[in-house]
Design an enzyme around this catalytic site. Sequence first.
Site, short mmCIF file in Angstrom:
data_model
loop_
_atom_site.label_atom_id
_atom_site.label_comp_id
_atom_site.label_asym_id
_atom_site.label_seq_id
_atom_site.Cartn_x
_atom_site.Cartn_y
_atom_site.Cartn_z
N ASP A 36 0.77 -1.23 -0.11
CA ASP A 36 0.18 0.07 -0.06
C ASP A 36 0.88 1.35 0.04
O ASP A 36 1.96 1.48 0.61
CB ASP A 36 -0.88 -0.11 1.17
CG ASP A 36 -1.82 0.92 1.12
OD1 ASP A 36 -2.36 1.39 0.05
OD2 ASP A 36 -2.76 1.16 2.07
N HIS A 93 3.22 3.34 -8.95
CA HIS A 93 2.98 1.70 -9.30
C HIS A 93 4.59 1.19 -9.82
O HIS A 93 4.83 0.07 -9.55
CB HIS A 93 2.01 1.63 -9.86
CG HIS A 93 0.66 2.28 -9.34
ND1 HIS A 93 0.32 1.62 -8.10
CD2 HIS A 93 -0.67 2.73 -9.80
CE1 HIS A 93 -1.29 2.31 -7.80
NE2 HIS A 93 -1.44 2.87 -8.80
N LEU A 136 10.76 -21.23 -4.06
CA LEU A 136 9.96 -20.10 -3.41
C LEU A 136 8.55 -20.08 -4.19
O LEU A 136 8.68 -20.22 -5.54
CB LEU A 136 10.72 -18.73 -3.38
CG LEU A 136 9.64 -17.46 -3.32
CD1 LEU A 136 9.00 -17.22 -1.77
CD2 LEU A 136 10.12 -16.13 -3.63
C1 FPP Z 1 -1.54 0.27 -3.37
O1 FPP Z 1 -1.19 1.53 -3.32
C2 FPP Z 1 -1.27 -0.55 -4.26
C3 FPP Z 1 -1.84 -1.20 -5.62
C4 FPP Z 1 -3.45 -1.07 -5.61
C5 FPP Z 1 -1.28 -1.95 -6.54
C6 FPP Z 1 0.02 -2.47 -6.41
C7 FPP Z 1 0.66 -3.08 -7.48
C8 FPP Z 1 1.88 -3.16 -7.83
C9 FPP Z 1 2.98 -2.78 -6.84
C10 FPP Z 1 2.39 -3.14 -9.17
C11 FPP Z 1 2.26 -4.38 -9.93
C12 FPP Z 1 2.22 -5.66 -9.02
C13 FPP Z 1 3.22 -6.73 -9.45
C14 FPP Z 1 3.15 -7.87 -8.78
C15 FPP Z 1 3.99 -6.75 -10.71
P1 FPP Z 1 -2.21 2.48 -3.73
O2 FPP Z 1 -2.17 3.07 -5.11
O3 FPP Z 1 -3.45 2.20 -3.00
O4 FPP Z 1 -1.63 3.74 -2.96
P2 FPP Z 1 -2.51 4.90 -2.04
O5 FPP Z 1 -3.25 4.22 -1.01
O6 FPP Z 1 -1.33 5.74 -1.42
O7 FPP Z 1 -3.18 5.83 -3.29
#
Ligand code: FPP
Length: 247
Positions: free
Chosen positions: A18, A35, A129
């Site tokens: 997050d 991201h 893993l």
């Molecule tokens: C939460 O941050 C994160 C996500 C919804 C997406 C996580 C995805 C990745 C790290 C990239 C793709 C994954 C892989 C496995 C290659 P948020 O956008 O909710 O952050 P915020 O709460 O600060 O807005």
Amino acid sequence: MPTTTRSSIPEHVAIIMDGNGRWAKQRGLPRVMGHRRGVEAVRETVRAAGDCGISYLTLFAFSSENWRRPESEVSDLMGLLKAFIRRDLAELHRENVRVRIIGDRQGLKTDIRSLLEEAEQMTVGNTKLTLVIAFNYGSRDEIARATASIARDVAEGRLSADAITPDTISARLDTSGMPDPDLIIRTSGEERLSNFLLWQAAYSEFLFVPEYWPDFDRQRFFSAIEQYATRDRRFGALAEQVAVAGA
Ligand code: FPP
């Protein structure tokens, strides 16, 4: 299930990644940059997990509720997952990492579904893993799909309602055959599960860390593992029993 144990290296670590958006906002960047940096943190964490002997690492990459985000962000997240599989699959395979996907695949486009299936098939025999990517995943949805599959078997006479146990349910979840997570980490300071592994988290330890996901790295992962090692897990038993078991 063990009744008592002093934790050391967890077998299964699950992470709610997050804070990508806030990381980007802090720097005046578009959310997609958060991201993108998040994918770097994914790479580093997968390597760190392999290096310290963890058997399962589950990452919450896209929730069934994330479809509510603007279309452009949804498309960015789909694109990043596709790029990750295309670029990193060969290395994951070389490193003896098995890839498994949990979540509702039916709701995904064919191109992404076939990529995910290719990753699973190519790495099915790997043993160092297991990297579990939760994509279009929501725990309530997973439990509802498992329940519907049990209900069909009962209706068609393949299963007796009296024979349903917690193991019957575990075996129908997307995580079938995997151990429950020993440790669930959430980054960015938020302290909630957000529909992640609700059934499987019954006895998990939780660790909420303040860093945004793009800042999560090898050191922070190892520090989380060290903190886990200080926890006493009782699985519903008494502290005295832990002392006796550990004596
Ligand atoms: C939460 O941050 C994160 C996500 C919804 C997406 C996580 C995805 C990745 C790290 C990239 C793709 C994954 C892989 C496995 C290659 P948020 O956008 O909710 O952050 P915020 O709460 O600060 O807005």
